[in-house]
Design a protein around this motif. Structure first.
Motif, PDB file in Angstrom:
ATOM      1  N   LEU A 154     -25.812 103.781   2.782  1.00 18.47           N
ATOM      2  CA  LEU A 154     -26.219 103.282   1.458  1.00 18.47           C
ATOM      3  C   LEU A 154     -27.018 104.367   0.732  1.00 18.47           C
ATOM      4  CD1 LEU A 154     -26.470 100.806  -0.497  1.00 18.47           C
ATOM      5  CD2 LEU A 154     -28.691 100.385   0.588  1.00 18.47           C
ATOM      6  N   PHE A 155     -26.725 104.559  -0.515  1.00 18.26           N
ATOM      7  CA  PHE A 155     -27.445 105.543  -1.316  1.00 18.26           C
ATOM      8  C   PHE A 155     -27.804 104.952  -2.661  1.00 18.26           C
ATOM      9  CE2 PHE A 155     -27.644 108.908  -4.506  1.00 18.26           C
ATOM     10  CZ  PHE A 155     -28.433 109.879  -3.882  1.00 18.26           C
ATOM     11  N   LEU A 156     -29.040 105.105  -3.057  1.00 17.08           N
ATOM     12  CA  LEU A 156     -29.460 104.661  -4.384  1.00 17.08           C
ATOM     13  C   LEU A 156     -29.881 105.886  -5.186  1.00 17.08           C
ATOM     14  CD1 LEU A 156     -30.366 102.449  -6.456  1.00 17.08           C
ATOM     15  CD2 LEU A 156     -32.589 102.442  -5.294  1.00 17.08           C
ATOM     16  N   ALA A 157     -29.149 106.130  -6.269  1.00 16.04           N
ATOM     17  CA  ALA A 157     -29.583 107.181  -7.198  1.00 16.04           C
ATOM     18  C   ALA A 157     -30.609 106.530  -8.121  1.00 16.04           C
ATOM     19  CB  ALA A 157     -28.402 107.719  -7.988  1.00 16.04           C
ATOM     20  N   PHE A 158     -31.851 107.028  -8.041  1.00 14.20           N
ATOM     21  CA  PHE A 158     -32.966 106.364  -8.719  1.00 14.20           C
ATOM     22  C   PHE A 158     -32.916 106.540 -10.236  1.00 14.20           C
ATOM     23  CE2 PHE A 158     -36.352 105.340  -5.445  1.00 14.20           C
ATOM     24  CZ  PHE A 158     -35.505 105.466  -4.365  1.00 14.20           C
ATOM     25  N   GLN A 159     -33.332 105.492 -10.910  1.00 16.22           N
ATOM     26  CA  GLN A 159     -33.488 105.614 -12.360  1.00 16.22           C
ATOM     27  C   GLN A 159     -34.660 106.547 -12.677  1.00 16.22           C
ATOM     28  OE1 GLN A 159     -34.204 101.902 -14.417  1.00 16.22           O
ATOM     29  NE2 GLN A 159     -34.052 102.867 -16.424  1.00 16.22           N
ATOM     30  N   TYR A 160     -35.718 106.411 -11.876  1.00 17.35           N
ATOM     31  CA  TYR A 160     -36.878 107.284 -12.052  1.00 17.35           C
ATOM     32  C   TYR A 160     -37.160 108.002 -10.730  1.00 17.35           C
ATOM     33  CZ  TYR A 160     -37.490 104.262 -16.108  1.00 17.35           C
ATOM     34  OH  TYR A 160     -37.292 103.558 -17.265  1.00 17.35           O
ATOM     35  N   PRO A 161     -36.471 109.120 -10.493  1.00 16.94           N
ATOM     36  CA  PRO A 161     -36.676 109.833  -9.226  1.00 16.94           C
ATOM     37  C   PRO A 161     -38.132 110.267  -9.058  1.00 16.94           C
ATOM     38  CG  PRO A 161     -34.707 110.626 -10.335  1.00 16.94           C
ATOM     39  CD  PRO A 161     -35.434 109.755 -11.314  1.00 16.94           C
ATOM     40  N   VAL A 162     -38.599 110.238  -7.817  1.00 17.94           N
ATOM     41  CA  VAL A 162     -40.019 110.424  -7.525  1.00 17.94           C
ATOM     42  C   VAL A 162     -40.341 111.914  -7.340  1.00 17.94           C
ATOM     43  CG1 VAL A 162     -41.867 109.785  -5.925  1.00 17.94           C
ATOM     44  CG2 VAL A 162     -39.995 108.190  -6.371  1.00 17.94           C
ATOM     45  N   GLU A 163     -41.461 112.336  -7.887  1.00 13.68           N
ATOM     46  CA  GLU A 163     -41.912 113.713  -7.684  1.00 13.68           C
ATOM     47  C   GLU A 163     -42.713 113.794  -6.382  1.00 13.68           C
ATOM     48  OE1 GLU A 163     -43.735 115.786 -10.875  1.00 13.68           O
ATOM     49  OE2 GLU A 163     -42.466 114.894 -12.421  1.00 13.68           O
ATOM     50  N   ILE A 164     -42.386 114.786  -5.559  1.00 17.22           N
ATOM     51  CA  ILE A 164     -43.147 114.979  -4.322  1.00 17.22           C
ATOM     52  C   ILE A 164     -43.642 116.422  -4.275  1.00 17.22           C
ATOM     53  CG2 ILE A 164     -43.199 114.592  -1.841  1.00 17.22           C
ATOM     54  CD1 ILE A 164     -40.626 113.028  -2.042  1.00 17.22           C
ATOM     55  N   PRO A 165     -44.792 116.691  -4.875  1.00 20.74           N
ATOM     56  CA  PRO A 165     -45.317 118.054  -4.865  1.00 20.74           C
ATOM     57  C   PRO A 165     -45.587 118.506  -3.431  1.00 20.74           C
ATOM     58  CG  PRO A 165     -46.580 116.649  -6.353  1.00 20.74           C
ATOM     59  CD  PRO A 165     -45.692 115.755  -5.552  1.00 20.74           C
ATOM     60  N   GLY A 166     -45.306 119.759  -3.163  1.00 22.05           N
ATOM     61  CA  GLY A 166     -45.615 120.305  -1.836  1.00 22.05           C
ATOM     62  C   GLY A 166     -44.462 120.204  -0.852  1.00 22.05           C
ATOM     63  N   VAL A 167     -43.492 119.317  -1.141  1.00 22.73           N
ATOM     64  CA  VAL A 167     -42.314 119.232  -0.272  1.00 22.73           C
ATOM     65  C   VAL A 167     -41.160 119.851  -1.062  1.00 22.73           C
ATOM     66  CG1 VAL A 167     -40.690 117.700   0.916  1.00 22.73           C
ATOM     67  CG2 VAL A 167     -43.131 117.127   0.849  1.00 22.73           C
ATOM     68  N   SER A 168     -40.559 120.903  -0.514  1.00 23.28           N
ATOM     69  CA  SER A 168     -39.515 121.564  -1.296  1.00 23.28           C
ATOM     70  C   SER A 168     -38.250 120.718  -1.304  1.00 23.28           C
ATOM     71  CB  SER A 168     -39.228 122.966  -0.760  1.00 23.28           C
ATOM     72  OG  SER A 168     -38.371 122.895   0.351  1.00 23.28           O
ATOM     73  N   ASN A 169     -37.541 120.826  -2.406  1.00 22.82           N
ATOM     74  CA  ASN A 169     -36.277 120.112  -2.584  1.00 22.82           C
ATOM     75  C   ASN A 169     -35.346 120.417  -1.416  1.00 22.82           C
ATOM     76  OD1 ASN A 169     -34.990 118.352  -4.281  1.00 22.82           O
ATOM     77  ND2 ASN A 169     -34.243 119.912  -5.695  1.00 22.82           N
ATOM     78  N   MET A 170     -35.335 121.698  -1.045  1.00 19.00           N
ATOM     79  CA  MET A 170     -34.494 122.165   0.048  1.00 19.00           C
ATOM     80  C   MET A 170     -34.836 121.467   1.356  1.00 19.00           C
ATOM     81  SD  MET A 170     -32.302 124.547   0.559  1.00 19.00           S
ATOM     82  CE  MET A 170     -31.891 125.942   1.510  1.00 19.00           C
ATOM     83  N   GLU A 171     -36.127 121.469   1.687  1.00 21.80           N
ATOM     84  CA  GLU A 171     -36.559 120.849   2.943  1.00 21.80           C
ATOM     85  C   GLU A 171     -36.249 119.350   2.932  1.00 21.80           C
ATOM     86  OE1 GLU A 171     -40.784 120.653   3.441  1.00 21.80           O
ATOM     87  OE2 GLU A 171     -40.631 119.942   5.503  1.00 21.80           O
TER      88      GLU A 171
END
Lengths: 421, 256
Positions: free
Chosen positions: B81-98
């Motif tokens: 199951l995958f949910l593409a968020f309407q408001y994707p969450v920002e996670i500072p300090g965690v790289s997109n790649m990781e």
């Protein structure tokens, strides 16, 4: 006066009569100062949130003789000095030109030792005075003016269960010299350790400093690092501290010469029920100094962290630029942080900023990560690491940062699993 | 059946939002769910993914034979199951790649596959990044940190491409996008249509459906599906709006 302090003073008299070296007079002076000191209670401002009961109640078990391994660091070839329970292991390594190193009571090192001993560290630190009178083990490091020491010096100070040690490091860095020093302390068994280091930086001297205070569990660790900066000296210091039943560190940075720059990064990571107390004090005694201080802590369940960051800008310290920031992340409602930035400004033409925040794990971020199939434990480790990674990445040594990263991730797992148990 | 939702009642805090929703999605199908604000469109995705505070009152949701409500949030994702968020969450300090590497490897682990090495993942990630037209340095940045609205949406589609879910819910993935970004999002989704994966496209407007052609269109109003049809239903909404969903229609259809 506590029983603990009374026995320190008894032993100090014995040390004073046994040691007859250049430091004797400084020790005697510290001893008379110590005899005037009151044992801290919760009413003593500097110890308001840190109880000394664990020290008062400590009964040391039989001395354990296991010798923990000294970590290898990929890509880093330090000159190692390994102390186990205060005793230097092996022989003095070969040293590059411009560098002299000896034991605390080594006669060849007396000039540097007397110049630094007790002159950088303020006399207000009770346990600093205890260390003054009891420490006979440690190192004196003298970097000649203009020398640039390529290999970092690593001082490993391992304390095993049952040990009481008092360790001292004295470092004199001559004008225009540069050196990197790693103080690595570890131990988790029931033990008592005081470890103080004093660094005197000459004009245009450069010190890259790391302190890994990785004491945990039942180890009691009380120590400090104290720096005096000459004109245009540069200090870049990173502290990583774990909590234990009692961990307390005092940092002092004294801007003694103009145009010096101090960068201080600190990270503290507390497992459940652990205690960690960091007091930093920056003295801008002269004009045109800059200080940039960032401390970040992650606090586990029923753990207690204390951060007190003081910046004191003296009347003549015009054009000072000082920033202090402290951010904390509480892993559970049971954790506790007392944070106090303290600015005392007596000059009128300065730029000074400070801030402190306390936050909890961001539920939305956690949900987002879970919704991508990442397990809760792993997501928490990533969020924790994300909270401090900026400071880890700012470490000038990439090799050290790379070595540290998996250690910290392992620490987060430990902080969390014990949290859940 | 990919997804079977039966008589779903769900609430957010004290308020019942979904009031008897029924939906069946077969493998390979694309379903669009349209409706006015407040109809419960986003609630459906949150309930399915397991967000805190979105509580099932009654009814059931089965995905590939698994009772979704019995699974942890991460297990639902691992089951596809995958949910593409309407408001994707920002996670500072965690790289997109990781973040994406951990995610992809968590899915692989759940399927009993070997974790990808950093180099293997980097190659995949670079391709996906190009596919959604984001500069490669977005892989190094903190998750969604400082991304614009459109960049966040494209980052969601990049994750969709990397994770290859069995059932993807796109929650208003078109909102706030200009036409070029909309095409990038639609192309990304279309590239994943392989006759087996299913999609639920939640949207307020018909516009996205010009680019992602649905097999079925459902109109959600006040927590129930009041009308279902083919792609022509979306066109109808485009011309008439949602005004026809007045109170009378709602009460007539309630409990259907």
């Amino acid at each position: 006066m506590s029983d603990w302090l009374a026995q320190v003073i008894d032993r100090a008299d014995a040390v004073a009569s046994a040691q007859n070296d250049e430091l004797s007079s400084a020790r005697l002076s510290a001893l008379s100062e110590l005899k005037q000191q009151k044992w801290p209670t919760r009413r003593t401002e500097a110890w308001r949130y840190t109880s000394l009961h664990p020290l008062e109640d400590m009964t040391l078990p039989a001395l354990s003789n296991d010798t923990p391994a000294v970590p290898d660091i990929d890509g880093l070839e330090p000159i190692d000095f390994v102390f186990v329970n205060g005793k230097l292991q092996g022989n003095m390594p070969a040293l590059p030109a411009g560098l002299s190193i000896g034991g605390l009571t080594d006669s060849t090192m007396q000039a540097a030792a007397t110049e630094v001993f007790g002159t950088v560290k303020p006399r207000t630190h009770l346990f600093g005075l205890v260390n003054d009178v009891l420490a006979t083990d440690g190192l004196v490091i003298d970097v000649a003016a203009g020398a640039s020491i390529a290999r970092p010096l690593r001082i490993v100070n391992v304390v095993t269960a049952g040990a009481e040690t008092h360790h001292r490091v004295l470092v004199r860095i001559g004008d225009g010299a540069s050196v990197s020093v790693i103080e690595h302390g570890a131990g988790s068994g029931a033990s008592v350790n005081t470890a103080f280091a004093e660094y005197a930086l000459g004009a245009k001297a450069h010190l890259e400093h790391y302190r890994f205070a990785l004491h945990s569990g039942d180890a009691i660790h009380i120590g400090g690092a104290h720096f005096s900066l000459g004109t245009e000296a540069r200090l870049n210091s990173t502290l990583v501290g774990y909590g234990s039943q009692l961990s307390r560190l005092d940092y002092d940075v004294i801007h003694a010469g103009q145009h010096a720059h101090a960068k201080l990064n600190a990270v503290y990571l507390l497992g459940p029920r652990e205690h960690f107390d960091l007091h930093t004090n920056i003295e801008h005694a002269v004009a045109n100094g800059t200080t940039e201080e960032n401390a970040r802590g992650i606090i586990g369940d029923r753990a207690r962290a204390v951060f007190n960051g003081r910046i004191h800008i003296h009347r003549d310290a015009q054009k000072t630029l000082a920033e202090l920031n402290n951010r904390n992340l509480l892993l559970s409602r049971g954790g506790n942080i007392s944070t106090k930035p303290e600015l005392e400004i007596y000059a009128d033409d300065v730029q000074c900023a400070h801030g402190a925040t306390v936050a909890e794990i961001d539920d939305k971020a956690l949900y987002y990560m879970l919704s991508r199939g990442i397990k809760r434990e792993q997501a928490l480790v990533m969020l924790n690491f994300g909270f401090i990674q900026e400071l880890v990445q700012q470490m000038p040594s990439k090799a050290l940062a790379q070595w540290l990263e998996p250690q910290l991730r392992a620490r987060f797992v430990e902080m969390d699993t014990r949290n859940g148990s | 059946m990919m997804l079977t939702i039966k008589d779903l009642h769900a609430r957010v805090e004290d308020k019942v939002i979904l009031k008897g929703l029924n939906l069946e999605v077969k493998p390979g199908e694309v379903h669009a769910i349209m409706g006015p604000n407040g109809a419960g469109k986003s609630t459906l995705g949150y309930v399915m993914s397991g967000r805190d505070g979105y509580e099932l009152v009654s009814g059931s949701i089965e995905m590939n034979g698994d009772d979704l409500m019995e699974l942890e949030i991460e297990e639902r994702a691992q089951k596809g199951l995958f949910l593409a968020f309407q408001y994707p969450v920002e996670i500072p300090g965690v790289s997109n790649m990781e973040f994406m590497k951990e995610s992809v490897n968590a899915m692989r682990k759940a399927r009993g596959e070997e974790a990808l090495t950093a180099a293997e993942f980097l190659k995949m990630a670079k391709e996906a990044c190009k596919q959604v037209n984001l500069p490669l340095d977005f892989l190094k940045r903190g998750v969604n940190e400082g991304f614009s609205g459109g960049e966040k949406k494209r980052n969601e589609i990049m994750q969709l491409i990397l994770l290859k879910p069995a059932l993807a819910i796109l929650d208003e993935s078109d909102s706030g996008l200009d036409i070029d970004a909309l095409k990038v999002v639609a192309d990304g989704v279309n590239s994943q249509r392989d006759g087996k994966r299913s999609f639920i496209v939640v949207t307020h407007y018909q516009r996205l459906l010009d680019f992602i052609e649905p097999d079925y269109v459902h109109i959600l109003s006040d927590g129930v599906i009041v009308k279902s049809g083919g792609p022509e239903l979306a066109k109808e909404v485009e011309s008439t709006g949602y005004a026809w969903l007045g109170k009378p229609v709602e009460s007539e259809e309630a409990g259907a």
